[in-house]
Scaffold this motif. Structure first.
Motif, PDB file in Angstrom:
ATOM      1  N   ARG A   1       0.651  -0.911   0.090  1.00  0.00           N
ATOM      2  CA  ARG A   1       0.093   0.007   0.102  1.00  0.00           C
ATOM      3  C   ARG A   1       0.919   1.280   0.009  1.00  0.00           C
ATOM      4  O   ARG A   1       1.901   1.218   0.881  1.00  0.00           O
TER       5      ARG A   1
ATOM      6  N   GLU B   1       3.572   6.877  -6.455  1.00  0.00           N
ATOM      7  CA  GLU B   1       2.082   6.786  -6.001  1.00  0.00           C
ATOM      8  C   GLU B   1       1.311   6.006  -7.175  1.00  0.00           C
ATOM      9  O   GLU B   1       0.547   5.116  -7.106  1.00  0.00           O
ATOM     10  N   GLU B   2       1.687   6.423  -8.332  1.00  0.00           N
ATOM     11  CA  GLU B   2       1.094   5.979  -9.703  1.00  0.00           C
ATOM     12  C   GLU B   2       1.410   4.508  -9.725  1.00  0.00           C
ATOM     13  O   GLU B   2       0.523   3.598 -10.003  1.00  0.00           O
TER      14      GLU B   2
ATOM     15  N   SER C   1      -0.580   2.299  -7.635  1.00  0.00           N
ATOM     16  CA  SER C   1      -1.794   2.373  -7.923  1.00  0.00           C
ATOM     17  C   SER C   1      -2.078   1.269  -9.167  1.00  0.00           C
ATOM     18  O   SER C   1      -3.247   0.894  -9.275  1.00  0.00           O
ATOM     19  N   ASP C   2      -1.061   0.873  -9.868  1.00  0.00           N
ATOM     20  CA  ASP C   2      -1.235   0.171 -11.088  1.00  0.00           C
ATOM     21  C   ASP C   2      -0.737  -1.439 -10.480  1.00  0.00           C
ATOM     22  O   ASP C   2       0.348  -1.659 -10.227  1.00  0.00           O
TER      23      ASP C   2
END
Length: 375
Positions: free
Chosen positions: A174, A306-307, A310-311
């Motif tokens: 996370r 962060e991207e 998220s992937d």
């Protein structure tokens, strides 16, 4: 198993076979890919006078199970010593600056690593060379070479030149957990400064758009000129990257060119490539005079990482080797440290003697010796 030396024409036409072999190996999916190495070869081989030494390993069913990408060049030192030097493809150690190819090594299908390594070392031993330069070799590849018997070759002298550090962030968890594990100052620069900027204007992180932003590499080079006094990518390097991006789909990769805009003005650019479940950070550029309270480099990397979190198809964000302008900032990003070894394998008797004298000399005398001998 057998070894075949491939021509440049065969190299140019083997993208599909190369990609299949690479995909079934543990070699790096970007730096050991056909688009990266063939684009490097097209860009620098003639300029540097390199001879291709591309070794392919086949099993008993004529299946391609391994690739040894090397090149060779004869040079004459300032003292008139003729040296035949073998290089790992993608690097020109002490010859000329090119783009940096990291995670170097051989490509071997899983389960064939030891046998491919041994047969490639045996094939290399039969070729004419005085020095073999291994550059930016990661720990796993270093272990393959050792198991294949590199350390045991009688008569070789192995000289460690450098050990550089890179940092790779695991993005399978996370983002908030990774963020909370950062040091207070790093978290402030990589994430919390967003709040500060949002209070003073419009902050936006987005994909680069040529129609809106102009040519990405021109933006990158402009930022670098202002900060470093030189371009990020000069003529040959620029040609290389444009060729690479045209061919990246052949290894399943895609570019991620992103910008940070503040009040509609581009203040930072980031050049990433995603391939094989990893996002590689190749270069960055930003307006150093933007705001004394904001580190745009950290801020942009925070958005990109962060991207990547998220992937769900991206497992790592690799910051690669290299230091910043003032400090090794990558160590602040709570990632795994990767060591890259560069070393020489010397077998020419006269050269081994010269390197023995060099290593036994006091530092000042060794530097004088190096200048006069030209090694």
């Amino acid at each position: 198993m057998r070894v075949e030396r491939f021509s440049e024409a065969r190299f140019a036409s083997m993208a599909e076979d190369w990609n299949t072999c690479l995909a079934e190996s543990d070699a790096n999916p970007l730096f050991m890919s056909w688009p990266w190495l063939f684009s490097w070869w097209q860009t620098w081989s003639q300029l540097l006078g390199m001879e291709l030494v591309l070794l392919a390993v086949f099993d008993e069913n004529d299946g391609l199970v391994g690739i040894g990408p090397f090149s060779r060049r004869v040079l004459v030192t300032s003292a008139g010593i003729r040296v035949t030097r073998m290089y790992m493809l993608g690097n020109a150690w002490r010859l000329a600056p090119t783009v940096r190819t990291e995670y170097c090594g051989i490509i071997a299908r899983r389960g064939y690593e030891d046998s491919v390594g041994a047969i490639l070392l045996s094939a290399l031993a039969q070729l004419g060379w005085d020095e073999l330069i291994f550059t930016d070799v990661p720990p796993k590849q270093l272990e393959h070479f050792r198991r294949a018997g590199l350390d045991e070759h009688v008569g070789y002298r192995i000289i460690q030149r450098t050990v550089d550090e890179g940092v790779c962030v695991d993005t399978t968890g996370r983002f908030t957990d990774w963020l909370n594990a950062l040091g207070k100052n790093t978290r402030l620069k990589a994430y919390n400064r967003r709040t500060y900027l949002d209070k003073h204007g419009e902050l936006n992180f987005s994909v680069h758009d040529t129609d809106r932003d102009g040519d990405f590499f021109k933006l990158l080079n402009a930022f670098h000129h202002r900060r470093w006094g030189k371009a990020a990518f000069e003529r040959e390097a620029l040609r290389f990257h444009r060729l690479l991006l045209q061919r990246l789909h052949l290894c399943g990769g895609k570019p991620v060119l992103s910008v940070v805009r503040f009040n509609g003005c581009c203040v930072s650019v980031l050049y990433d490539i995603v391939v094989g479940g990893c996002r590689f950070n190749l270069q960055a550029g930003y307006d150093e005079s933007f705001n004394a309270k904001v580190s745009l480099g950290y801020l942009h990397l925070g958005f990109a990482i962060e991207e990547a979190f998220s992937d769900k198809t991206t497992r790592n964000y690799d910051l690669l080797a290299g230091t910043g302008k003032k400090q090794f900032y990558k160590s602040h990003f709570h990632g795994e440290v990767v060591n890259f070894s560069t070393f020489q394998v010397v077998r020419g008797p006269f050269l081994k003697l010269l390197y023995a004298i060099q290593s036994a000399s006091p530092p000042l005398m060794a530097r004088t010796f190096n200048r006069r001998v030209g090694l």
